[in-house]
Design a protein around this motif. Structure first.
Motif, PDB file in Angstrom:
ATOM      1  N   TYR A 141       0.823  -1.201   0.000  1.00  0.00           N
ATOM      2  CA  TYR A 141       0.000   0.000   0.000  1.00  0.00           C
ATOM      3  C   TYR A 141       0.863   1.259   0.000  1.00  0.00           C
ATOM      4  O   TYR A 141       2.000   1.251   0.483  1.00  0.00           O
ATOM      5  CB  TYR A 141      -0.893   0.045   1.245  1.00  0.00           C
ATOM      6  N   THR A 148      -6.138   7.652   3.268  1.00  0.00           N
ATOM      7  CA  THR A 148      -6.594   6.295   2.986  1.00  0.00           C
ATOM      8  C   THR A 148      -5.487   5.525   2.273  1.00  0.00           C
ATOM      9  O   THR A 148      -4.616   6.114   1.631  1.00  0.00           O
ATOM     10  CB  THR A 148      -7.858   6.298   2.103  1.00  0.00           C
ATOM     11  N   TRP A 149      -5.538   4.208   2.384  1.00  0.00           N
ATOM     12  CA  TRP A 149      -4.515   3.377   1.766  1.00  0.00           C
ATOM     13  C   TRP A 149      -4.865   3.082   0.310  1.00  0.00           C
ATOM     14  O   TRP A 149      -5.987   2.709   0.000  1.00  0.00           O
ATOM     15  CB  TRP A 149      -4.356   2.061   2.519  1.00  0.00           C
ATOM     16  N   LYS A 150      -3.887   3.237  -0.567  1.00  0.00           N
ATOM     17  CA  LYS A 150      -4.039   2.932  -1.988  1.00  0.00           C
ATOM     18  C   LYS A 150      -3.311   1.628  -2.290  1.00  0.00           C
ATOM     19  O   LYS A 150      -2.167   1.428  -1.878  1.00  0.00           O
ATOM     20  CB  LYS A 150      -3.437   4.063  -2.825  1.00  0.00           C
ATOM     21  N   LEU A 182       0.099   5.416   1.151  1.00  0.00           N
ATOM     22  CA  LEU A 182      -0.885   6.262   1.803  1.00  0.00           C
ATOM     23  C   LEU A 182      -1.237   7.456   0.915  1.00  0.00           C
ATOM     24  O   LEU A 182      -0.369   8.199   0.468  1.00  0.00           O
ATOM     25  CB  LEU A 182      -0.348   6.762   3.142  1.00  0.00           C
ATOM     26  N   ASN A 183      -2.535   7.603   0.656  1.00  0.00           N
ATOM     27  CA  ASN A 183      -3.022   8.740  -0.120  1.00  0.00           C
ATOM     28  C   ASN A 183      -2.977  10.028   0.703  1.00  0.00           C
ATOM     29  O   ASN A 183      -2.880   9.998   1.938  1.00  0.00           O
ATOM     30  CB  ASN A 183      -4.477   8.493  -0.565  1.00  0.00           C
ATOM     31  N   ASP A 184      -3.093  11.150   0.010  1.00  0.00           N
ATOM     32  CA  ASP A 184      -3.120  12.445   0.684  1.00  0.00           C
ATOM     33  C   ASP A 184      -4.330  12.594   1.598  1.00  0.00           C
ATOM     34  O   ASP A 184      -4.294  13.354   2.565  1.00  0.00           O
ATOM     35  CB  ASP A 184      -3.113  13.586  -0.342  1.00  0.00           C
ATOM     36  N   ASP A 185      -5.398  11.851   1.292  1.00  0.00           N
ATOM     37  CA  ASP A 185      -6.606  11.951   2.110  1.00  0.00           C
ATOM     38  C   ASP A 185      -6.596  10.993   3.302  1.00  0.00           C
ATOM     39  O   ASP A 185      -7.604  10.837   4.000  1.00  0.00           O
ATOM     40  CB  ASP A 185      -7.855  11.717   1.254  1.00  0.00           C
ATOM     41  N   GLN A 205       4.564   3.751   3.037  1.00  0.00           N
ATOM     42  CA  GLN A 205       4.287   2.471   2.393  1.00  0.00           C
ATOM     43  C   GLN A 205       4.060   1.414   3.466  1.00  0.00           C
ATOM     44  O   GLN A 205       4.634   1.483   4.557  1.00  0.00           O
ATOM     45  CB  GLN A 205       5.446   2.042   1.501  1.00  0.00           C
TER      46      GLN A 205
END
Length: 206
Positions: A76, A83-85, A78-81, A195
């Motif tokens: 994963y 949440t995990w991408k 971490l997105n700017d918002d 990550q």
């Protein structure tokens, strides 16, 4: 040259994993169901130190319950918002025709690369491998924190087990993080790149 070196490194990891699976030298297989850090022999440590990759290498031994029929490895970012991408992953399964007594048991290895890509190697009932893509970041890493699994942990089916956490930032300071912070991503607020890698043992086959 870089590609040849990367291939050589993965060959070394494969040799180390093979030694574990085949019980060459000091026994390394887990005696009870769970996941735990791979116990390096002196020769393993010397080899990884000589290549300068020990601090970027994470190897885990696992012995799943007999009711576990699959294993998912997920990376994963971490997105700017907050949440995990999904950054890539791999699923392996015992298959529909597997014997009831057959279980998922072996080793999982990951190697962190300079370009923030991650190479993975799984050894259980055969070998599988994959890698995440390189990342083009817009900051210069001045501080970083890398955390790998350090203690034995029981397996709860269908629940993610964080086994690696990498935090990078362009600032001059870095707080301490725990693997369990994966479940509270807001704790990484302000960091430039985060990550994570998890393992999930499932009770379903593909």
């Amino acid at each position: 040259m870089k590609k040849l070196f990367a291939l050589f490194i993965m060959m070394i990891l494969t040799i180390v994993l093979s030694a574990c699976t085949n019980n060459v030298g000091e026994p390394k297989s887990l005696s009870k169901e769970g996941v735990a850090p791979y116990k390096f022999s002196e020769s393993d440590t010397y080899l990884l130190d000589s290549l300068g990759i020990k601090m970027d290498t994470n190897i885990i031994s696992f012995k799943a319950p007999k009711t576990a029929r699959g294993l998912n490895i997920n990376a994963y970012i971490l997105n700017d918002d907050g949440t995990w991408k999904d950054a890539g992953g791999l699923g392996i399964s015992l298959g529909q025709d597997a014997d009831a007594d057959e279980r998922l048991e072996g080793t999982f290895a990951m190697l962190l690369k300079d370009n923030y890509a991650i190479d993975f190697n799984i050894n259980t009932n055969g070998r599988s491998s994959f890698k995440t893509g390189a990342l083009d970041v817009d900051f210069e890493t001045m501080a970083s924190a890398k955390g790998f699994l350090t203690d034995f942990q029981k397996i709860e089916l269908n629940k993610e087990i964080p086994v690696a956490l990498m935090v990078y930032d362009g600032g001059n300071s870095m707080r301490t993080y725990e693997l369990e912070d994966f479940f509270s991503p807001s704790k990484f607020e302000g960091m430039d790149l985060v990550q994570a890698v998890t393992l999930t043992f499932t009770d379903e086959t593909d």
